[in-house]
Design a protein around this motif. Structure first.
Motif, mmCIF file in Angstrom:
data_model
loop_
_atom_site.group_PDB
_atom_site.id
_atom_site.type_symbol
_atom_site.label_atom_id
_atom_site.label_comp_id
_atom_site.label_asym_id
_atom_site.label_seq_id
_atom_site.Cartn_x
_atom_site.Cartn_y
_atom_site.Cartn_z
ATOM 1 N N LEU A 1 0.889 -1.223 0.132
ATOM 2 C CA LEU A 1 0.137 0.003 0.160
ATOM 3 C C LEU A 1 1.026 1.359 -0.116
ATOM 4 N N PRO A 2 0.507 2.443 -0.774
ATOM 5 C CA PRO A 2 1.255 3.680 -0.796
ATOM 6 C C PRO A 2 1.115 4.080 0.868
ATOM 7 N N THR A 3 2.243 4.757 1.205
ATOM 8 C CA THR A 3 2.241 5.293 2.485
ATOM 9 C C THR A 3 1.008 6.208 2.778
ATOM 10 N N ALA A 4 0.780 6.827 2.020
ATOM 11 C CA ALA A 4 -0.687 7.803 2.401
ATOM 12 C C ALA A 4 -1.702 7.060 2.683
ATOM 13 N N TYR A 5 -2.014 5.892 1.642
ATOM 14 C CA TYR A 5 -3.023 5.202 2.121
ATOM 15 C C TYR A 5 -2.873 4.513 3.428
ATOM 16 N N ARG A 6 -1.862 4.171 3.614
ATOM 17 C CA ARG A 6 -1.815 3.403 5.066
ATOM 18 C C ARG A 6 -1.885 4.146 6.205
ATOM 19 N N ASN A 7 -1.496 5.431 5.976
ATOM 20 C CA ASN A 7 -1.570 6.438 6.896
ATOM 21 C C ASN A 7 -3.038 6.554 7.273
ATOM 22 N N ASN A 8 -3.658 6.651 6.353
ATOM 23 C CA ASN A 8 -5.289 7.075 6.433
ATOM 24 C C ASN A 8 -6.041 5.772 7.023
ATOM 25 N N LEU A 9 -5.360 4.599 6.738
ATOM 26 C CA LEU A 9 -6.093 3.465 7.634
ATOM 27 C C LEU A 9 -5.729 3.749 9.003
ATOM 28 N N ASP A 10 -4.776 4.116 9.480
ATOM 29 C CA ASP A 10 -4.048 4.260 10.674
ATOM 30 C C ASP A 10 -4.627 5.300 11.381
ATOM 31 N N ASN A 11 -5.085 6.455 10.806
ATOM 32 C CA ASN A 11 -5.346 7.517 11.536
ATOM 33 C C ASN A 11 -6.979 7.887 11.362
ATOM 34 N N ASP A 12 -7.796 7.262 10.315
ATOM 35 C CA ASP A 12 -9.103 7.491 10.307
ATOM 36 C C ASP A 12 -9.900 6.285 10.778
ATOM 37 N N ALA A 13 -10.412 6.121 11.811
ATOM 38 C CA ALA A 13 -11.118 4.943 12.304
ATOM 39 C C ALA A 13 -12.266 4.623 11.445
ATOM 40 N N LYS A 14 -13.064 5.660 10.937
ATOM 41 C CA LYS A 14 -14.224 5.379 10.219
ATOM 42 C C LYS A 14 -13.704 4.407 8.853
ATOM 43 N N PHE A 15 -12.658 5.015 8.216
ATOM 44 C CA PHE A 15 -12.003 4.523 7.130
ATOM 45 C C PHE A 15 -11.626 3.275 6.953
ATOM 46 N N LEU A 16 -10.945 2.978 8.242
ATOM 47 C CA LEU A 16 -10.510 1.519 8.666
ATOM 48 C C LEU A 16 -11.429 0.508 8.786
ATOM 49 N N LYS A 17 -12.670 1.045 9.346
ATOM 50 C CA LYS A 17 -13.729 -0.270 9.515
ATOM 51 C C LYS A 17 -14.228 -0.204 8.094
ATOM 52 N N SER A 18 -14.622 0.802 7.683
ATOM 53 C CA SER A 18 -15.166 0.719 6.183
ATOM 54 C C SER A 18 -14.365 -0.375 5.385
ATOM 55 N N THR A 19 -13.090 -0.441 5.243
ATOM 56 C CA THR A 19 -12.344 -0.938 4.564
ATOM 57 C C THR A 19 -12.218 -2.613 5.095
ATOM 58 N N MET A 20 -12.031 -2.606 6.292
ATOM 59 C CA MET A 20 -12.177 -4.144 6.932
ATOM 60 C C MET A 20 -13.486 -4.885 6.697
ATOM 61 N N MET A 21 -14.512 -3.853 6.799
ATOM 62 C CA MET A 21 -15.930 -4.666 6.672
ATOM 63 C C MET A 21 -15.950 -4.989 4.908
ATOM 64 N N TYR A 22 -15.253 -4.059 4.138
ATOM 65 C CA TYR A 22 -15.548 -4.322 2.773
ATOM 66 C C TYR A 22 -14.716 -5.921 2.222
ATOM 67 N N HIS A 23 -13.807 -6.367 3.343
ATOM 68 C CA HIS A 23 -13.370 -7.629 3.062
ATOM 69 C C HIS A 23 -13.923 -8.636 3.739
ATOM 70 N N ILE A 24 -15.215 -8.347 4.366
ATOM 71 C CA ILE A 24 -16.055 -9.589 4.940
ATOM 72 C C ILE A 24 -17.479 -9.634 4.295
ATOM 73 N N LEU A 25 -17.783 -11.036 4.101
ATOM 74 C CA LEU A 25 -18.937 -11.342 3.373
ATOM 75 C C LEU A 25 -19.894 -12.139 4.290
ATOM 76 N N ASN A 26 -21.373 -11.791 4.236
ATOM 77 C CA ASN A 26 -22.158 -12.587 5.099
ATOM 78 C C ASN A 26 -22.367 -13.906 4.207
ATOM 79 N N GLY A 27 -22.268 -15.231 4.811
ATOM 80 C CA GLY A 27 -22.557 -16.544 4.109
ATOM 81 C C GLY A 27 -21.265 -16.868 3.797
ATOM 82 N N ILE A 28 -21.333 -18.371 3.340
ATOM 83 C CA ILE A 28 -20.143 -18.985 2.973
ATOM 84 C C ILE A 28 -20.167 -19.181 1.580
#
Length: 396
Positions: free
Chosen positions: A306-333
């Motif tokens: 990841l570019p440094t700026a993008y990683r910094n956004n994940l580290d410093n923006d709680a809302k953005f981090l949660k949205s990104t993590m939830m984007y990697h999770i799907l309901n169901g198998i």
């Protein structure tokens, strides 16, 4: 008189300041405080398991149940010498969030970072026990949590009891083994059929680095057996053999593993430490503990791209981090055999994810390639070589 009055005021102010609780910034972080309390072996094991970063203030608040140095003297080298088992042990002694003594008693049980539970009870004499182990030191306050000192290593309920053996004898203890359905003995056998899964020995003879497979042959780290595996090989769905086999037969690939998604990630912490930290920090960890879950799991190497700026956004923006993590999770198998070209999957974050296939097999999500598929007891993990970005936040 004026001088006396000023002195009295100064003394009063100083007394008030001294009576205030320590400010957060004056407290030590968790692991340095563990060392200060003399529990140097636990701190060493946290380092050996590559878990130091997860207990920093940046990662969040935690409550640790720390065995004193003497408690580790009786712990088998089967655990302390195995990084995977050591990781499980540390995570089992750790809880997300901050709890003091009264909150432990009120909650009665807490889920550990390993996904298993610690149970608390208080006797009539006010002694407090966690899974049968006496808590001897209470409410040691760190800048990002609490530490409790325990008199023994907490093994009950950890799933690690069967990995211990008698340190005074080279002969494994009979109670450390389970009689499997085909009559052989194994350690941690879970899925039997006519054989067993896991790291087995043919009791009472322990075979060097070997596992008994269903056909009676021996190999190292055999996972999905069929008619047995050798070396580091894995039997693939179409019956061929290979190390880290990719798509075969019915479209599944990789290593078949028994355990929950959370458990599998914890076992391979060295590969997924960034993902684990981000899931916990964002509060999305609880989502992967559900009963039917699909996790799109970038590796540490994927996050490092990841570019440094993008990683910094994940580290410093709680809302953005949660949205990104939830984007990697799907309901169901959503297993590989159920996905087709141009399928659109809806993430827990709400945005859709595009599926690409190659030669009839699922190959990419949003043009991010799949490295491996791991089947868990509560779902499936797709190991990715990149991080999925939200449509509104492209990686540039």
């Amino acid at each position: 008189m004026k001088t006396l009055l000023i002195s009295l005021v100064a003394a009063t102010v100083l007394g008030v300041v001294m009576s205030l609780p320590f400010q957060r910034d004056t407290l030590e972080p968790l692991i340095p405080l563990v060392r200060s309390l003399g529990a140097t072996k636990f701190a060493h094991f946290v380092h050996e398991a590559n878990l130091t970063a997860i207990f920093t203030r940046k990662a969040g608040n935690f409550t640790l149940f720390v065995p004193d140095n003497k408690a580790f003297e009786s712990l088998s080298r089967n655990i302390t010498g195995n990084k995977t088992l050591l990781t499980q042990l540390v995570l089992f002694h750790s809880v997300n969030g901050t709890y003091n003594r009264s909150e432990l008693i009120r909650n009665k049980k807490l889920r550990t970072l390993l996904g298993r539970f610690l149970f608390f009870n208080q006797t009539k004499t006010k002694a407090v026990f966690v899974n049968g182990v006496n808590i001897t030191g209470f409410d040691k306050r760190a800048s990002n949590g609490f530490i409790f000192i325990v008199s023994k290593v907490v093994l009950q309920g950890s799933g690690l009891l069967n990995t211990t053996n008698n340190k005074t004898s080279a002969q494994p203890r009979p109670q450390a083994y389970d009689l499997c359905r085909n009559g052989t003995w194994g350690r941690n056998c879970s899925h039997h059929g006519n054989g067993t899964h896991g790291n087995f020995t043919n009791y009472p003879i322990q075979h060097v680095n070997g596992s008994i497979c269903i056909n009676g042959t021996y190999g190292r780290n055999c996972t999905h057996h069929g008619n047995g595996t050798h070396g580091n090989g894995t039997i693939c769905p179409n019956g061929t053999w290979g190390v880290n086999c990719t798509y075969h037969g019915n479209g599944t690939h990789g290593n078949v593993t028994h355990g929950s998604i959370a458990h599998i990630l914890s076992q391979s912490y060295g590969q997924y430490s960034t993902l684990i930290t981000d899931l916990m920090k964002s509060g999305a960890w609880s989502e992967i503990e559900g009963t039917h879950v699909t996790l799109l799991a970038p590796t540490n190497a994927a996050f490092s791209k990841l570019p440094t700026a993008y990683r910094n956004n994940l580290d410093n923006d709680a809302k953005f981090l949660k949205s990104t993590m939830m984007y990697h999770i799907l309901n169901g198998i959503h297993g590989p055999q159920t996905l087709h070209q141009n399928d659109m999957l809806t993430s827990l974050e709400g945005h859709r994810i595009h599926v690409s296939t190659h030669n009839g097999h699922v190959h990419q999500f949003n043009k991010v390639s799949i490295r491996n598929v791991i089947h868990a007891t509560n779902g499936v993990i797709y190991v990715l070589n990149g991080v999925l970005h939200l449509p509104s936040n492209p990686i540039v």
